[in-house]
Write a protein that holds these residues in place. Structure first.
Motif, short mmCIF file in Angstrom:
data_model
loop_
_atom_site.label_atom_id
_atom_site.label_comp_id
_atom_site.label_asym_id
_atom_site.label_seq_id
_atom_site.Cartn_x
_atom_site.Cartn_y
_atom_site.Cartn_z
N THR A 156 30.37 41.47 21.33
CA THR A 156 29.82 41.76 22.33
C THR A 156 28.62 40.36 22.80
O THR A 156 28.51 39.76 21.74
CB THR A 156 28.69 43.01 22.09
N VAL A 157 28.10 40.41 23.59
CA VAL A 157 27.23 39.33 24.14
C VAL A 157 26.07 39.48 23.19
O VAL A 157 25.58 40.58 23.57
CB VAL A 157 27.05 39.02 25.69
N PRO A 158 25.43 38.53 22.80
CA PRO A 158 24.01 38.61 22.23
C PRO A 158 23.08 38.43 23.22
O PRO A 158 23.25 38.11 24.37
CB PRO A 158 23.78 37.42 21.30
N LEU A 159 21.59 39.12 22.92
CA LEU A 159 20.50 39.19 23.58
C LEU A 159 20.08 37.64 23.70
O LEU A 159 20.13 36.96 22.74
CB LEU A 159 19.56 40.17 23.39
N PRO A 160 19.41 37.36 24.59
CA PRO A 160 18.87 35.84 24.80
C PRO A 160 17.72 35.98 24.11
O PRO A 160 16.90 37.11 24.03
CB PRO A 160 18.63 35.33 26.33
N PRO A 161 17.17 34.68 23.59
CA PRO A 161 15.89 34.68 22.87
C PRO A 161 14.73 34.83 23.62
O PRO A 161 14.85 34.77 24.87
CB PRO A 161 15.89 33.19 22.39
N ARG A 162 13.34 35.30 23.27
CA ARG A 162 12.35 35.57 24.08
C ARG A 162 11.41 34.49 23.72
O ARG A 162 11.17 33.80 22.73
CB ARG A 162 11.83 36.97 23.57
N SER A 163 10.30 34.48 24.80
CA SER A 163 9.17 33.66 24.59
C SER A 163 9.37 32.12 24.71
O SER A 163 8.73 31.55 23.66
CB SER A 163 8.05 34.08 23.66
N LEU A 164 10.32 31.69 25.55
CA LEU A 164 10.61 30.18 25.28
C LEU A 164 9.63 29.45 25.69
O LEU A 164 8.90 29.68 26.80
CB LEU A 164 11.93 29.96 25.98
N TYR A 218 31.02 33.48 22.83
CA TYR A 218 30.32 34.11 23.88
C TYR A 218 28.78 33.69 23.72
O TYR A 218 28.25 33.50 22.72
CB TYR A 218 30.37 35.51 23.83
N ARG A 219 28.01 33.53 24.83
CA ARG A 219 26.81 33.28 24.84
C ARG A 219 25.83 34.26 25.52
O ARG A 219 26.46 34.92 26.52
CB ARG A 219 26.65 32.05 25.65
N SER A 220 24.77 34.47 25.12
CA SER A 220 24.01 35.16 25.78
C SER A 220 23.54 34.79 27.11
O SER A 220 23.90 33.52 27.85
CB SER A 220 22.58 35.56 25.23
N LEU A 221 22.73 35.56 28.03
CA LEU A 221 22.29 34.84 29.46
C LEU A 221 21.34 33.91 28.68
O LEU A 221 20.61 33.80 27.75
CB LEU A 221 21.56 35.98 30.09
N PRO A 222 20.91 32.84 29.49
CA PRO A 222 20.17 31.66 29.10
C PRO A 222 18.77 31.90 29.61
O PRO A 222 18.41 32.70 30.46
CB PRO A 222 20.80 30.45 29.87
N GLU A 223 18.11 31.20 28.75
CA GLU A 223 16.52 31.22 28.98
C GLU A 223 16.15 29.85 29.20
O GLU A 223 16.58 29.01 28.55
CB GLU A 223 15.72 31.88 27.86
N SER A 252 3.28 14.20 20.99
CA SER A 252 2.45 12.96 21.51
C SER A 252 2.83 11.78 20.92
O SER A 252 2.80 10.75 21.18
CB SER A 252 1.17 13.53 21.25
N THR A 253 3.49 11.82 19.66
CA THR A 253 3.54 10.72 18.70
C THR A 253 5.19 10.42 18.99
O THR A 253 5.55 9.26 18.27
CB THR A 253 3.67 10.93 17.36
N ALA A 254 5.89 11.00 19.55
CA ALA A 254 7.40 10.42 19.88
C ALA A 254 7.83 10.97 21.28
O ALA A 254 7.15 11.88 21.62
CB ALA A 254 8.29 11.12 18.89
N TRP A 255 8.74 10.50 21.62
CA TRP A 255 9.36 10.72 23.16
C TRP A 255 10.42 12.04 22.57
O TRP A 255 11.47 11.86 22.63
CB TRP A 255 10.34 9.64 23.67
N ALA A 256 9.88 13.09 22.43
CA ALA A 256 10.52 14.39 22.06
C ALA A 256 9.92 15.67 22.51
O ALA A 256 8.78 15.27 23.24
CB ALA A 256 10.54 14.36 20.49
N LEU A 257 10.67 16.78 22.44
CA LEU A 257 9.96 17.98 22.93
C LEU A 257 10.15 18.85 21.92
O LEU A 257 11.12 18.97 21.13
CB LEU A 257 10.81 18.38 24.09
N ALA A 258 9.06 19.68 21.64
CA ALA A 258 9.21 20.75 20.61
C ALA A 258 9.27 22.03 21.36
O ALA A 258 8.58 22.47 22.18
CB ALA A 258 7.73 20.81 19.99
N VAL A 259 10.41 22.82 21.04
CA VAL A 259 10.76 23.84 21.73
C VAL A 259 10.60 25.21 20.87
O VAL A 259 11.15 25.11 19.64
CB VAL A 259 12.61 23.90 22.13
N HIS A 260 10.14 26.31 21.33
CA HIS A 260 9.74 27.37 20.36
C HIS A 260 10.20 28.63 21.22
O HIS A 260 10.30 28.49 22.38
CB HIS A 260 8.29 27.58 20.22
N TRP A 261 10.86 29.56 20.33
CA TRP A 261 11.08 30.99 20.78
C TRP A 261 10.92 32.04 19.80
O TRP A 261 10.74 31.87 18.65
CB TRP A 261 12.65 30.92 21.46
N GLU A 262 11.13 33.22 20.37
CA GLU A 262 11.13 34.27 19.48
C GLU A 262 12.23 34.88 19.49
O GLU A 262 13.43 35.18 20.34
CB GLU A 262 10.11 35.44 20.11
#
Length: 997
Positions: free
Chosen positions: A717-725, A797-802, A731-741
Motif C-alpha cells: 500500500t502507498v505510504p502517507l506523506p510526511p506532515r508539516s514540512l 512505491y512513494r507517497s504523494l510528495p510534500e 547560516s554557517t554553511a551553504w545548506a538547508l535544514a529540512v524538518h517534518w512530522e
C-alpha cells in the motif's frame, strides 16, 4: 747375267716339280739348284746337275705349296749366273667324296676328306642331270669338308664336281646322286559310275615314276597295275563291279629310291532295288515290305518305314544284301505308311520307294467332355489318334443331339446352346483309310448357373449372420457354400443345402468380425461360379471407459477395456460443453488407452469410445473428467487509489470455475483475508489496509476437484506523506535544514529531492531512515533557491510528495578593491564574482572623515565594479559590497581608500628674522589629512628641511636658516598615500637679525 729362261711344271704330279732351263751361251760347267719355302725362306732341298743338263726334278714336295727355286749356272772363268723363280705344286683332289639325300626330297649333302697338302679353297658345282643346268656354284674355305645343297627338285638326278684350288691349279672329283622322290599327296579315289573309279593325286612332279595298283577287296585280287612317268595326275579305272569296294595303292621311284605313297579305298555306286511294295501282314498293326535283288555287290539293305503324309522316318531296319523282304511289327494303328529300300555299298546308296498303306485305326484316347465353367456349352476333347479323321455324336438321355465328322488334326469340338446343369453323353470314333474304329463314350454335366441376389446381413445381432439368395432359373442339384473370416481367410464352416433352399442362418460367430460367404449352385461334380457376400457381426461396445487427469499439461488419458469379438478400430470423441470444437481420433484395435494433449485447462470434458467393425459401430457410456486449471499468469498487486487499498489483477490462462484470492501480511504469512471471485473476473480491490505495508497475494484456481495456485505476488500500500514540512538555510554553511512530522502507517524510509531552481540538471536525492524527522542538505549552491520534495517510501512505491521552496544564504563577494584612479573626487570599486546566485549587489560607501554613509548603490547580480564621483578631495572612504538573495544577505569585508588632496593655494613666504622664514597658505574645501613643508637651498638645490604638519595647519616658521640666503619652499597637502604640492617659491632670509629685533 746370262738369262737361263728357267721354267717349272708339275706334269700332273702334286708332289714334284720339274725345273727346266736353257743352256747359257758358251755352256756351263754345272748347275746348283736350291728349293726353299716361300713363306719361311727355309732351305728345304738342294741339288746339282751336270753341264749338259737342262732340267731337274724336285720330289717329295707338299701338294699345293708355294716354293722359291734358285738355279745357279757355273760358267767359265769361275763366273756364275743365277735365276730365281717361284712355283706351286698342284693340289691333291679330295678323297672319299659322297653325295647323299638322307631321305630328303629337296636337299643333298656333300661330304669329303681333305687331300694331302695345302689348298687355297674349294669350288663346288652342282648340275641338274636331265636339263644339264648348273644349279649351284659355291666357293668354300680350305677347311670346309661338307656342304648342304637345299631347295632342290624332288626325285631328280644331280652331278657334283668338287675342285680343290691352289693358286692357279686345281684338282677335281665328280659324283652323281638322286634326291629322294616326294610322295604324291591328296590321293583320291571316287566312283565315276557303278562300273568305274576315278583316281587323282597331287605332287606327282617329285617322282621319276609312279606305280598304281587297284585291288578288289571283295575278292582280294589285283584288278589293275599301272606305271606312269613323271607328271601324270589322274587315271580312270573301267569295267569294275557295281557296289564293290576297291583299294588303290601308289608308290614313287627316283633312281634307287622308292617311296611308298598313300592309298585310298572307294566303292563303285550300287544298283537300286526294283518292285518295292508295302502290304498288310498277318499280325495286327504289321506291314511287310518286298523288293527285287539288283545286280552287283552291296553291304546291306537299309529299309526305312515312313509315317504319315509327310513321310517322316519312323523305323530303320538293316538286312543282309541277299534278303528281299522285311516285316514291321507294332506299328501305330490308323496310320499311313510307306517304305524306302536303300541299297548300301560303302558310303553310297541307291533307293526305291513303295506306295502308301494303312494300319487299322484305334478309337481316340484321353476323351473328355468338360464345360470349362460354361452353363451353355460343353467342350469335347481327345488325344490325337492315328487316322484320317473322326466321327462325333452327342446325345441327351439316349436321344441324339448332334453328329459331326472332323478331319484329322482336330482334337476338340465345342457344343453350344446346351441346357445348364444337364448331363450329356459324347461318342468319338477314328477313321483311317477304309477302316473305322469302335467308339469311345463319356458323359458330363454342363455347369449350373450361380445363385442370384446373394446377401449376408447381421440383422443387428453380434453372433449370427443370415444369408439369402434367389434360386437359379435352370437345373442344379443343390447349393454349397463356405463361410470365411474375411481378414484371416480362415474357413469357418461349410454349408450344403438342397436346390429348394433360399436362405440359411449362420450361428455362433464372433462379434465385430467380418465374414465372407461364398455360395455356388451344384450340378453333378460341378459348381457354378461363386457368388460372394460379406458383412460384419455387430460389434460389442467397450467397457470400463475412464478418463483420467494425468497431471500432464492440458492432458487427459482415456482408458477402456476391449469387449469380446473383433474391432477394426476405436473412435474416441472428446468434447466440452464450454467449447464448440470437439476432438475426434481413431486408434487401432490393439490400443486400449489414449492421451489427449493440448486441451483447454480447467475444463470439464466428456469422452465417448465407439467400436468400429466394418460399417457398424457401438458406443460406450460417457466418461467425464476435468483438466487441471492453469495457474493464473501475470498476477499483479498494485497500490490502490487510496493508501489504504491494494489493486490485484491477473490474466486468466483458461478454464476453471472460480478463483480464491488470499491476502496475507508478508512478514507473518498469516492469511488475513479470503475473497472468492467468479471465473471471468480479472481484478479485485482490497480496502481497509494499513498504508505503507507489504502484503502477499496468492490466487487459487479451481476446476472440478482440482486446485492450483498462482505464483505468490508481493504488493505494497502507498505510504502517507510526511506532515508539516519546513526548510531553512543554515547560516554557517551553504545548506538547508529540512524538518517534518511523521504520518500514520508504515514506511521503509524517506526520499528527499532537492531541485535547483531554474536548472535543467537532475534533482539531487537523499534518503532518510523511517524514524527520521529532519535532515540537512549540504553542499548546495549559495544564494540559490531550491524546491525540496519529500516522499515516504515503501518497497518500490512513494507517497504523494510534500514540497517546499527555500533558499541558501548567498556568498559574499571576494577580492574587494577600492582604488583611486588619480582623482581627487573619484574612487573605483571592483570585486570577484562569488559562487552561487544572488538577486543583486548593494554597495555602500562610508566617509571616514565625516563618519557618515554618504552613498549606496544597487547593482545587478552580474556587476563586478562601480565608480564613486563627486567625493571630498583628500578624504578617506570605506566601501562594503553585499550580495542580496531575497531576505538573505552576505557582505564583504570593508576596505578603505583616500581621494587625492588638493594642493594648497596662496602660498606666501616672509622672513621676519635673518634665520627664519614664515610660510603660510590657504586650502580649498576641507583641506587635507596633513601638510608637508619642504625647504631647500635655492642655489644648490640641496634639501634643507622637511616638516610634517597636521591637517589644521595653515602656516609654519622655518627656523635655523642661514641669513641672507635664498631658499626654495614648497608645501604639499597629504591624504593617505597621496599628496599634492604647491609650486616651489623662493625667498631670502634677512641679512641682519637686528632688523627683526
Amino acid at each position: 747375267g746370262t738369262l737361263l729362261n728357267v721354267s717349272v711344271s708339275d706334269h700332273d704330279r702334286s708332289d714334284s716339280l720339274l725345273l727346266s732351263w736353257d743352256e747359257p751361251e758358251g755352256g756351263a760347267k754345272g748347275y746348283l739348284l736350291a728349293l726353299s719355302s716361300l713363306e719361311s725362306g727355309t732351305l728345304l732341298q738342294n741339288g746339282s746337275a751336270g753341264p749338259n743338263a737342262t732340267s731337274f726334278w724336285f720330289h717329295g714336295l707338299t701338294p699345293g705349296t708355294r716354293y722359291e727355286i734358285e738355279v745357279t749356272a757355273t760358267l767359265a772363268c769361275m763366273d756364275t749366273t743365277s735365276q730365281t723363280i717361284t712355283a706351286q705344286t698342284s693340289p691333291s683332289a679330295v678323297r672319299n667324296l659322297s653325295l647323299s639325300s638322307g631321305g630328303s626330297s629337296a636337299s643333298l649333302r656333300a661330304a669329303w676328306a681333305h687331300g694331302h697338302g695345302r689348298r687355297d679353297g674349294y669350288r663346288l658345282a652342282l648340275w641338274h642331270s636331265d636339263s644339264q643346268t648348273l644349279v649351284r656354284n659355291v666357293s668354300l674355305l680350305p677347311s670346309a669338308s661338307t656342304f648342304l645343297f637345299d631347295g632342290l627338285l624332288a626325285g631328280s638326278e644331280y652331278a657334283l664336281k668338287v675342285s680343290t684350288l691352289a693358286g692357279s691349279s686345281q684338282a677335281s672329283t665328280s659324283i652323281h646322286q638322286w634326291t629322294a622322290p616326294s610322295i604324291p599327296t591328296q590321293l583320291r579315289l571316287s566312283p565315276g559310275s557303278s562300273t568305274s573309279l576315278v583316281a587323282s593325286w597331287a605332287g606327282a612332279a617329285g617322282a621319276a615314276w609312279l606305280h598304281l595298283e587297284l585291288r578288289n577287296l571283295h575278292t582280294q585280287k589285283v584288278s589293275t597295275t599301272l606305271s606312269a612317268r613323271r607328271g601324270l595326275t589322274s587315271y580312270t579305272f573301267q569295267h569294275l563291279h557295281p557296289g564293290t569296294q576297291y583299294w588303290l595303292g601308289l608308290s614313287a621311284t627316283a633312281g634307287s629310291h622308292t617311296v611308298v605313297g598313300p592309298n585310298a579305298t572307294a566303292w563303285t555306286y550300287p544298283l537300286s532295288p526294283g518292285n518295292v511294295t508295302l502290304s498288310s501282314a498277318e499280325e495286327q498293326n504289321s506291314l511287310q515290305a518286298r523288293w527285287s535283288i539288283p545286280g552287283g555287290q552291296r553291304d546291306f539293305y537299309l529299309v526305312t518305314l515312313r509315317e504319315g503324309e509327310d513321310s517322316i522316318p519312323t523305323r530303320n531296319i538293316s538286312v543282309g544284301g541277299d534278303n528281299d523282304h522285311v516285316t514291321f511289327h507294332g506299328l501305330s494303328p490308323g496310320q499311313q505308311y510307306s517304305v524306302q529300300v536303300v541299297v548300301v555299298a560303302g558310303p553310297y546308296r541307291a533307293s526305291a520307294h513303295s506306295t502308301a498303306a494303312w494300319t487299322e485305326p484305334q478309337a481316340p484316347s484321353g476323351v473328355s467332355l468338360s464345360s470349362h465353367g460354361s452353363p451353355h456349352s460343353l467342350l469335347a476333347s481327345w488325344e490325337e489318334a492315328m487316322g484320317e479323321g473322326y466321327l462325333l455324336a452327342l446325345s441327351l438321355a439316349e436321344h441324339p443331339v448332334k453328329n459331326s465328322s472332323l478331319l484329322r488334326g482336330v482334337t476338340s469340338f465345342t457344343y453350344e446352346g446346351l441346357h445348364p446343369g444337364t448331363l450329356y453323353t459324347f461318342e468319338v470314333s477314328t477313321v483311317a483309310g477304309p477302316y473305322t474304329s469302335s467308339p469311345r463314350c463319356i458323359s458330363n454335366w454342363t455347369y449350373p448357373l450361380p445363385p442370384e441376389q446373394l446377401t449376408l446381413s447381421n440383422g443387428g445381432r453380434s453372433t449370427s449372420l443370415q444369408a439369402s439368395w434367389r434360386a437359379a432359373s435352370s437345373g442344379s442339384t443343390g447349393y454349397t457354400g463356405t463361410l470365411w473370416e474375411t481378414k484371416s481367410q480362415v474357413q469357418v464352416r461349410n454349408v450344403t443345402v438342397g436346390n429348394d433352399w433360399t436362405n440359411v442362418t449362420l450361428e455362433n460367430l464372433v462379434p465385430g468380425r467380418q465374414y465372407t460367404l461364398e455360395m455356388a449352385a451344384v450340378a453333378g461334380p460341378y459348381r457354378s461360379p461363386v457368388r460372394s457376400a460379406t458383412d460384419w457381426t455387430y460389434p460389442l461396445a467397450p467397457a470400463g471407459v475412464t478418463l483420467t487427469n494425468t497431471r500432464r499439461p492440458m492432458g487427459l488419458s482415456a482408458f477402456w477395456d476391449k469387449a469380446a469379438g473383433d474391432v477394426d478400430q476405436f473412435h474416441l470423441q472428446l468434447y466440452s460443453k464450454s467449447h464448440a470444437a470437439q476432438r475426434n481420433t481413431s486408434v487401432g484395435p490393439n490400443t486400449h488407452n489414449f492421451t489427449f494433449l493440448g486441451l483447454s485447462p480447467g475444463t470439464q470434458y466428456f469422452l465417448k469410445v465407439t467400436v468400429l467393425a466394418g460399417p457398424y459401430r457401438s458406443s460406450s457410456h460417457f466418461a467425464t473428467e476435468w483438466t487441471y486449471p492453469l495457474s493464473l499468469a501475470n498476477v499483479s498487486v498494485q497500490p490502490g487509489r487510496k493508501p489504504q487499498e491494494l489493486h490485484v489483477s491477473w490474466v486468466e490462462s483458461g478454464g476453471g470455475r472460480d478463483h480464491l484470492v488470499q491476502l496475507s501480511v508478508a512478514e507473518s504469512l498469516s492469511i488475513i483475508r479470503n475473497v472468492s471471485v467468479p471465473r471471468g473476473v480479472t481484478q479485485l480491490d482490497l480496502e481497509g489496509l494499513v498504508p505503507g505495508s507489504r502484503y502477499r497475494v496468492e490466487i487459487i484456481s479451481q476446476a472440478g476437484p482440482h486446485r492450483i495456485s498462482s505464483q505468490t505476488a508481493i504488493g505494497y500500500t502507498v505510504p502517507l506523506p510526511p506532515r508539516s514540512l519546513s526548510a531553512s538555510p543554515v547560516s554557517t554553511a551553504w545548506a538547508l535544514a529540512v524538518h517534518w512530522e511523521t504520518a500514520p502507517g508504515h514506511r521503509d524510509g524517506y526520499l528527499l529531492s532537492v531541485l535547483e531552481e531554474g536548472s535543467s540538471a537532475p534533482p539531487r536525492t537523499l534518503e532518510a531512515g523511517k524514524d527520521s524527522t529532519n535532515v540537512t542538505v549540504p553542499q548546495l549552491e549559495p544564494g540559490t533557491c531550491y524546491l525540496v520534495g519529500i516522499w515516504a517510501v515503501v518497497g518500490p512505491y512513494r507517497s504523494l510528495p510534500e514540497n517546499i521552496t527555500s533558499c541558501t544564504v548567498p556568498a559574499a563577494p571576494t577580492n574587494l578593491s577600492l582604488t583611486n584612479p588619480g582623482s581627487s573626487s573619484e574612487l573605483y570599486t571592483s570585486w570577484n564574482k562569488p559562487p552561487g546566485r544572488r538577486d543583486h549587489y548593494r554597495i555602500t560607501l562610508y566617509s571616514l572623515s565625516t563618519q557618515s554613509r554618504i552613498q549606496v548603490q544597487t547593482l545587478s547580480a552580474d556587476a563586478l565594479n562601480c565608480t564613486w564621483t563627486h567625493l571630498e578631495a583628500g578624504s578617506k572612504f570605506a566601501v562594503q559590497v553585499t550580495a542580496v538573495k531575497g531576505s538573505l544577505e552576505a557582505s564583504s569585508n570593508n576596505i578603505t581608500q583616500w581621494t587625492y588632496p588638493l594642493a594648497p593655494v596662496n602660498l606666501t613666504l616672509g622672513s621676519p628674522v635673518a634665520s627664519a622664514l614664515v610660510v603660510s597658505w590657504a586650502v580649498v574645501g576641507r583641506g587635507a589629512e596633513g601638510f608637508v613643508v619642504d625647504v631647500g637651498d635655492a642655489a644648490s638645490g640641496a634639501p634643507v628641511g622637511h616638516t610634517v604638519l597636521g591637517g589644521d595647519a595653515r602656516s609654519h616658521i622655518l627656523r635655523s636658516l642661514s641669513p641672507g640666503t635664498r631658499y626654495s619652499v614648497a608645501v604639499s597637502a597629504t591624504a593617505g598615500p597621496f599628496h599634492a604640492s604647491t609650486p616651489n617659491l623662493t625667498h631670502c632670509t634677512r641679512e641682519c637679525d637686528a632688523l627683526l629685533a
